[in-house]
Design an enzyme around this catalytic site. Structure first.
Site, PDB file in Angstrom:
ATOM      1  N   LYS A   1       0.808  -1.222   0.000  1.00 28.14           N
ATOM      2  CA  LYS A   1       0.000   0.000   0.000  1.00 28.14           C
ATOM      3  C   LYS A   1       0.841   1.272   0.000  1.00 28.14           C
ATOM      4  O   LYS A   1       0.441   2.276  -0.590  1.00 28.14           O
ATOM      5  CB  LYS A   1      -1.007   0.006   1.147  1.00 28.14           C
ATOM      6  CG  LYS A   1      -0.386   0.109   2.523  1.00 28.14           C
ATOM      7  CD  LYS A   1      -1.484   0.000   3.560  1.00 28.14           C
ATOM      8  CE  LYS A   1      -1.014  -0.118   4.994  1.00 28.14           C
ATOM      9  NZ  LYS A   1       0.318   0.322   5.359  1.00 28.14           N
TER      10      LYS A   1
ATOM     11  N   ARG B   1      -5.380   3.164  12.897  1.00 26.57           N
ATOM     12  CA  ARG B   1      -5.201   1.739  13.139  1.00 26.57           C
ATOM     13  C   ARG B   1      -6.295   1.184  14.027  1.00 26.57           C
ATOM     14  O   ARG B   1      -6.482  -0.025  14.098  1.00 26.57           O
ATOM     15  CB  ARG B   1      -3.847   1.489  13.829  1.00 26.57           C
ATOM     16  CG  ARG B   1      -2.656   1.579  12.911  1.00 26.57           C
ATOM     17  CD  ARG B   1      -2.636   0.466  11.867  1.00 26.57           C
ATOM     18  NE  ARG B   1      -2.116  -0.775  12.385  1.00 26.57           N
ATOM     19  CZ  ARG B   1      -0.834  -1.123  12.368  1.00 26.57           C
ATOM     20  NH1 ARG B   1       0.053  -0.321  11.848  1.00 26.57           N
ATOM     21  NH2 ARG B   1      -0.444  -2.264  12.862  1.00 26.57           N
TER      22      ARG B   1
ATOM     23  N   ARG C   1      13.330 -11.929   1.476  1.00 29.63           N
ATOM     24  CA  ARG C   1      13.986 -10.653   1.228  1.00 29.63           C
ATOM     25  C   ARG C   1      15.410 -10.675   1.792  1.00 29.63           C
ATOM     26  O   ARG C   1      15.624 -11.158   2.907  1.00 29.63           O
ATOM     27  CB  ARG C   1      13.169  -9.552   1.909  1.00 29.63           C
ATOM     28  CG  ARG C   1      13.513  -8.163   1.499  1.00 29.63           C
ATOM     29  CD  ARG C   1      12.301  -7.271   1.604  1.00 29.63           C
ATOM     30  NE  ARG C   1      11.920  -7.031   3.003  1.00 29.63           N
ATOM     31  CZ  ARG C   1      10.815  -6.363   3.358  1.00 29.63           C
ATOM     32  NH1 ARG C   1       9.997  -5.891   2.439  1.00 29.63           N
ATOM     33  NH2 ARG C   1      10.537  -6.173   4.621  1.00 29.63           N
TER      34      ARG C   1
ATOM     35  N   ARG D   1      17.222  -9.103   7.385  1.00 25.78           N
ATOM     36  CA  ARG D   1      16.978  -8.238   8.546  1.00 25.78           C
ATOM     37  C   ARG D   1      16.257  -9.035   9.632  1.00 25.78           C
ATOM     38  O   ARG D   1      15.447  -9.909   9.330  1.00 25.78           O
ATOM     39  CB  ARG D   1      16.100  -7.045   8.146  1.00 25.78           C
ATOM     40  CG  ARG D   1      16.770  -6.109   7.154  1.00 25.78           C
ATOM     41  CD  ARG D   1      15.991  -4.837   7.024  1.00 25.78           C
ATOM     42  NE  ARG D   1      14.539  -5.098   7.130  1.00 25.78           N
ATOM     43  CZ  ARG D   1      13.620  -4.156   7.120  1.00 25.78           C
ATOM     44  NH1 ARG D   1      13.961  -2.908   7.015  1.00 25.78           N
ATOM     45  NH2 ARG D   1      12.341  -4.457   7.208  1.00 25.78           N
TER      46      ARG D   1
ATOM     47  N   ARG E   1       3.609  -9.732  13.846  1.00 24.66           N
ATOM     48  CA  ARG E   1       3.199  -8.410  13.367  1.00 24.66           C
ATOM     49  C   ARG E   1       1.854  -8.499  12.643  1.00 24.66           C
ATOM     50  O   ARG E   1       0.977  -7.653  12.814  1.00 24.66           O
ATOM     51  CB  ARG E   1       4.282  -7.902  12.413  1.00 24.66           C
ATOM     52  CG  ARG E   1       4.459  -6.402  12.385  1.00 24.66           C
ATOM     53  CD  ARG E   1       5.842  -6.032  11.901  1.00 24.66           C
ATOM     54  NE  ARG E   1       6.106  -6.500  10.542  1.00 24.66           N
ATOM     55  CZ  ARG E   1       7.313  -6.697  10.030  1.00 24.66           C
ATOM     56  NH1 ARG E   1       8.383  -6.471  10.744  1.00 24.66           N
ATOM     57  NH2 ARG E   1       7.462  -7.119   8.792  1.00 24.66           N
TER      58      ARG E   1
END
Ligand code: ZN
Length: 219
Positions: free
Chosen positions: A16, A91, A130, A163, A174
């Protein structure tokens, strides 16, 4: 006519933020992501920025009313003729209600909420693959966009790393927090007839066409 006020919702990794940037380039919207706006307000040293800085420095969660204050300060700095996209805010339903009051005072209202829908499994797959170059920061995806030589940066020959935030358990936590917080928020906007959705599991250009069509349909 006042500029449109849009909200982009979707989990981290749904793309987004990328789409908000595309809407700036294509349609002149001002994208305001909660993270960037908070950092900018702290750096600018505004009253609300100073309040927010106390929480950030202490490493505690910035309270709802301060986040809302930061976002409203950023919105009210835009000319009313400018379209804005709120990315990652609100949120919670509490933040959404406070946002309505603040927008009304600024001569705006929420025109539409675009929800970027994508399965958690697909997000995990995108993020766990990633890799980032330790040296130059170039990003790769070992599945979809791998380096020519395994674990070596094409650009500078540096070593690639993952990471800490990109580990599967971190992402799953998350995502669970995101779903728990935002499910009532999505319902809140759906009840008011403001909710639109795009299938964010597809390639970015296909998602972008849908977002443009949704915005143009607002008239
Ligand atoms: Zn590199």
């Amino acid at each position: 006519m006042a500029g449109r006020t849009l909200i982009f919702t979707g989990p981290p990794g749904s793309g987004k933020g990328t789409q908000a940037a595309h809407m700036r380039d294509r349609l002149g919207f001002v994208p305001l992501s909660s993270g960037d706006t908070l950092r900018a307000e702290i750096k600018a040293g505004s009253d609300i920025g100073k309040q927010a800085a106390q929480y950030v420095q202490a490493g505690t969660l910035v309270p709802d009313d301060i986040i809302t204050g930061v976002m409203l300060a950023a919105v009210s700095r835009q000319p009313t003729s400018a379209g804005v996209i709120l990315d990652g805010f609100p949120r919670t339903v509490g933040q959404a209600e406070a946002l309505d009051d603040g927008l009304a005072a600024a001569g705006r209202k929420v025109d539409a909420v675009i929800d970027f829908r994508i399965d958690d499994g697909l997000i995990v797959e995108r993020i766990v693959n990633r890799r980032i170059c330790k040296n130059c920061g170039a990003t790769y995806n070992i599945r979809f966009c791998p380096p020519k030589v395994a674990n070596v940066c094409d650009r500078c020959g540096g070593e690639l790393m993952q990471r800490v935030d990109d580990r599967e358990d971190v992402i799953r936590t998350r995502l669970a927090t995101y779903r728990e917080q935002t499910t009532p928020l999505i319902e809140f906007y759906d009840r008011r007839g403001l909710l639109r959705s795009v299938d964010a599991s597809r390639e970015a250009p296909a998602v972008e066409s849908d977002v443009v069509a949704l915005i143009e349909a607002l008239g």
